[in-house]
Design a protein around this motif. Structure first.
Motif, short mmCIF file in Angstrom:
data_model
loop_
_atom_site.label_atom_id
_atom_site.label_comp_id
_atom_site.label_asym_id
_atom_site.label_seq_id
_atom_site.Cartn_x
_atom_site.Cartn_y
_atom_site.Cartn_z
N GLY A 122 -11.08 -10.25 -1.16
CA GLY A 122 -11.04 -8.81 -0.99
C GLY A 122 -11.98 -8.06 -1.91
O GLY A 122 -12.43 -6.95 -1.58
N ASP A 144 -5.26 -6.84 -8.37
CA ASP A 144 -5.10 -7.49 -7.07
C ASP A 144 -3.66 -7.31 -6.60
O ASP A 144 -2.73 -7.27 -7.40
N ARG A 183 -9.38 -3.15 -12.21
CA ARG A 183 -9.00 -3.84 -10.97
C ARG A 183 -7.59 -4.43 -11.06
O ARG A 183 -7.22 -5.00 -12.07
N MET A 241 -14.44 -5.04 -0.81
CA MET A 241 -14.36 -3.70 -1.40
C MET A 241 -15.72 -3.26 -1.94
O MET A 241 -16.09 -2.09 -1.79
N GLY A 279 -7.21 -2.11 1.11
CA GLY A 279 -7.48 -1.78 -0.28
C GLY A 279 -7.37 -0.29 -0.54
O GLY A 279 -7.42 0.53 0.38
N CYS A 330 -17.01 0.61 -3.20
CA CYS A 330 -16.09 1.03 -4.26
C CYS A 330 -16.79 1.19 -5.62
O CYS A 330 -16.29 1.91 -6.48
N ASP A 354 0.83 -1.21 0.00
CA ASP A 354 0.00 0.00 0.00
C ASP A 354 0.86 1.26 0.00
O ASP A 354 0.55 2.24 -0.68
N GLN A 407 -6.83 -4.07 -5.04
CA GLN A 407 -7.62 -4.97 -4.19
C GLN A 407 -6.77 -5.95 -3.40
O GLN A 407 -5.94 -6.65 -3.95
N PRO A 408 -6.99 -6.02 -2.09
CA PRO A 408 -6.26 -6.99 -1.27
C PRO A 408 -6.91 -8.37 -1.29
O PRO A 408 -8.04 -8.54 -1.76
#
Length: 414
Positions: A153, A88, A86, A157, A63, A162, A41, A145-146
């Motif tokens: 995740g 990940d 997106r 989210m 996230g 989101c 992050d 995205q986690p």
């Protein structure tokens, strides 16, 4: 020339190639497991801040949602389209070969599924769109995205909002695929990945000494019958051309070799690609567990923990991806996947909320020895796939923004 024109994007990709590789290698050096992506992050937000890109953090714990607003047509009478991309960001619990020059610096953790590449591509697209914000209209959101590999995740989210404020019209995702050589793209209409359900089966009998079996209800014998009957779920409960897998992975029960077991616990998984079939098979499994156990004088209980939903592509958006790929690649390099994968992908939760598509990008190179499969300690990518991924994702976004504008114009005229 539009910034989304194929030749212009090729030029930009060539200019950004070294930066994309540097970003990917920096992310690769600091892999983190799902919900623990702290350093990841920090790297992502450092780039976003440097480029002046707005972002929201944290979203669903680890996230990030970033957004770039195009300035062209901002005062038009219709709502501007919103496209989401997106990426990940989590890694896997694997030990990477330390001899690799850009290997993981975190022991026992490795980017063995290409998420570092997905994130680098998304950051490259965000940077490019920000630099050219005066030359396009609409909004592009970026979901970093986690926990794709663990607790889902994407769903978290979505629950955190989101897909709203502003509402997402289209969502796009890609995945590095080592079964494809660099320069190839794999698409599929409709179902691409399966839904998953985790099953726990509790079988209750009655304990007794083995010398008096008539005084007990043998949960192990009951389990054997349940497992045997479950083998008919796929072979006899669905049409032969439909896809499903039911597997029992663990069995636990009994306390001693001379004691009739009073309890057995089975654990397994169900994979399906059709929602109606998913419901039907879960009902059928429950019926077999309960009725077989009753026939042996015991009691059976089925606990289902839903996993990921099936990933169902919007065929119109698959066509958009195909058009973008065809502009850049020889048609011989665009493949359509014949059958869905019964593996899971939580991008499905975004597709539950907006039209979109998920596709595969080749990252193997036999000449360089880059052929290891996903989720293996030797996995790597041909880094030329980064710039190609940047080109394709940006081109797709441009097409979806134009599609959204045309739709808004039609709605505004009605």
């Amino acid at each position: 020339m539009s910034i989304f024109h194929t030749e212009y994007l090729k030029q930009q990709a060539l200019a950004m190639d070294e930066e994309l590789i540097a970003i990917r290698r920096k992310l690769h050096a600091y892999p983190e497991l799902g919900t623990k992506e702290v350093k990841t992050d920090a790297i992502i937000t450092e780039y976003l801040t440097r480029w002046g890109i707005d972002f929201q953090f944290p979203v669903a714990d680890t996230g990030i949602v970033a957004a770039v607003q195009g300035k062209m047509g901002a005062k038009c009478s219709w709502k501007q389209p919103v496209v989401a991309l997106r990426a990940d960001i989590d890694a896997l619990p694997l030990q990477e070969d330390k001899n690799r020059p850009y290997c993981s610096l975190h022991d026992g953790v490795m980017h063995a599924c290409g998420h570092d590449a997905h994130t680098a591509i998304a950051l490259g697209v965000a940077h490019f769109l920000k630099e050219h914000e005066a030359e396009w209209g609409g909004v592009v959101k970026f979901f970093f995205q986690p926990a794709e590999e663990t607790c889902g995740g994407a769903e978290r989210m979505v629950e955190a909002g989101c897909m709203e404020n502003p509402h997402v019209d289209y969502v796009i995702g890609l995945h590095m695929m080592p079964s494809l050589e660099y320069g190839k793209v794999e698409l599929r209409y409709n179902d691409l990945n399966a839904a998953s359900d985790e099953l726990t089966i509790l079988l209750h009998g009655k304990s007794s000494h083995c010398s008096h079996p008539e005084q007990g209800i043998d949960a192990i014998v009951m389990a054997a019958a349940v497992i045997q009957n479950l083998q008919t779920v796929v072979s006899r409960s669905l049409p032969p051309l439909q896809n499903a897998v039911l597997s029992i992975g663990t069995i636990e029960g009994g306390s001693a070799e001379n004691i009739i077991a009073d309890k057995v616990v089975l654990q397994g998984t169900l994979r399906t690609t059709d929602n109606e079939l998913r419901r039907h098979l879960k009902d059928r499994i429950r019926e077999i567990v309960e009725e077989t156990s009753r026939a042996y004088g015991g009691q059976g209980e089925l606990i289902i923990r839903p996993g990921y939903d099936a990933l169902i592509n919007d065929n119109e958006i698959v066509d958009v991806v195909k058009e973008a790929a065809a502009r850049r690649l020889d048609l011989a390099h665009i493949h359509f996947k014949e059958h869905p994968s019964l593996g899971v992908e939580d991008f499905s939760f975004f597709l539950n909320k907006a039209s979109g598509a998920f596709y595969h990008l080749g990252c193997a190179c036999g000449e360089k020895g880059i052929t290891a499969p996903l989720h293996s300690r030797d996995f790597d990518i041909d880094e030329r796939a980064l710039s190609l991924g940047f080109e394709l994702q940006t081109s797709i976004i441009g097409r979806l923004l134009r599609r959204g504008v045309n739709r808004r114009k039609i709605q505004a005229s009605l």
